[in-house]
Design a protein around this motif. Sequence first.
Motif, PDB file in Angstrom:
ATOM      1  N   ARG A 204      84.935  34.305  34.893  1.00 46.19           N
ATOM      2  CA  ARG A 204      83.950  34.200  33.815  1.00 46.19           C
ATOM      3  C   ARG A 204      84.565  33.974  32.438  1.00 46.19           C
ATOM      4  N   PHE A 205      85.757  34.562  32.200  1.00 46.09           N
ATOM      5  CA  PHE A 205      86.302  34.542  30.840  1.00 46.09           C
ATOM      6  C   PHE A 205      87.730  34.032  30.745  1.00 46.09           C
ATOM      7  N   GLY A 206      88.306  33.593  31.873  1.00 48.38           N
ATOM      8  CA  GLY A 206      89.616  32.964  31.860  1.00 48.38           C
ATOM      9  C   GLY A 206      90.752  33.908  31.506  1.00 48.38           C
ATOM     10  N   VAL A 207      91.851  33.336  31.022  1.00 47.48           N
ATOM     11  CA  VAL A 207      93.056  34.098  30.693  1.00 47.48           C
ATOM     12  C   VAL A 207      92.771  35.133  29.607  1.00 47.48           C
ATOM     13  N   ALA A 208      91.968  34.759  28.615  1.00 48.47           N
ATOM     14  CA  ALA A 208      91.635  35.693  27.536  1.00 48.47           C
ATOM     15  C   ALA A 208      90.899  36.914  28.078  1.00 48.47           C
ATOM     16  N   GLY A 209      90.029  36.693  29.072  1.00 48.53           N
ATOM     17  CA  GLY A 209      89.305  37.798  29.680  1.00 48.53           C
ATOM     18  C   GLY A 209      90.225  38.756  30.423  1.00 48.53           C
ATOM     19  N   ILE A 210      91.196  38.214  31.138  1.00 46.09           N
ATOM     20  CA  ILE A 210      92.178  39.047  31.848  1.00 46.09           C
ATOM     21  C   ILE A 210      92.961  39.898  30.862  1.00 46.09           C
ATOM     22  N   ALA A 211      93.356  39.293  29.745  1.00 42.90           N
ATOM     23  CA  ALA A 211      94.113  40.022  28.722  1.00 42.90           C
ATOM     24  C   ALA A 211      93.289  41.179  28.166  1.00 42.90           C
ATOM     25  N   LYS A 212      92.006  40.947  27.927  1.00 44.34           N
ATOM     26  CA  LYS A 212      91.140  42.008  27.412  1.00 44.34           C
ATOM     27  C   LYS A 212      90.946  43.112  28.450  1.00 44.34           C
ATOM     28  N   PHE A 213      90.842  42.710  29.717  1.00 43.12           N
ATOM     29  CA  PHE A 213      90.701  43.713  30.775  1.00 43.12           C
ATOM     30  C   PHE A 213      91.942  44.593  30.852  1.00 43.12           C
TER      31      PHE A 213
END
Length: 205
Positions: A22-31
Amino acid sequence: MYGMLCSAALNINKLENTMQTRFGVAGIAKFHTWNLLIENNQNKSTQEKIKAVNDYFNKNTQFVDDIVHWKASDYWATPLETLGSGAGDCEDYTIAKYFTLIQLGVSVEHLRLIYVKAQIGGSSSKIFQAHMVLGYYEQPNSIPLILDSLVSDTDRADKRSDLHPVFSFNSDGLWVGNQAQPQIDPTARLSRWRDVLDRMKQEGF
């Protein structure tokens, strides 16, 4: 059924896959940043956990109305959606803080999501706005600490004369006004709460 959601371990792989999709690499970083918040505060006092979680979401989440952010008049986002998008409204802040504190070991019985009428413009103002905050109750009948998306400090409710509670709920019950005992199964009354819990289970909570 829904109470079990709060006590279950996270399915990290499924959550990461959801964020990636849903949110790509940026989403993984935030998780990963959120997961680090949980790891770093696991052994802290309850007061320290409350402050850390309130600060984290207030600093890392931009307030955006549902109609702009989700193209819906009233959408309750999952914690992953709030984290991944970096934005949300008062319900989204409150839901994310609630489930993060549960992951930090704070019992559901101490937490309630509180719908309030917020008085805008001072004590003499007649302007009220619907708002949601998170309350931490040290004991069932205690005056709660308030975690608010609009205020950085976590003050006791008796110091927040601008907030007028309407009802409160958690995963186990729903309270109306000053009701002493909750109505069991808030999902029967709150379809958006039931919906967000269902979506969280699909995401890996």
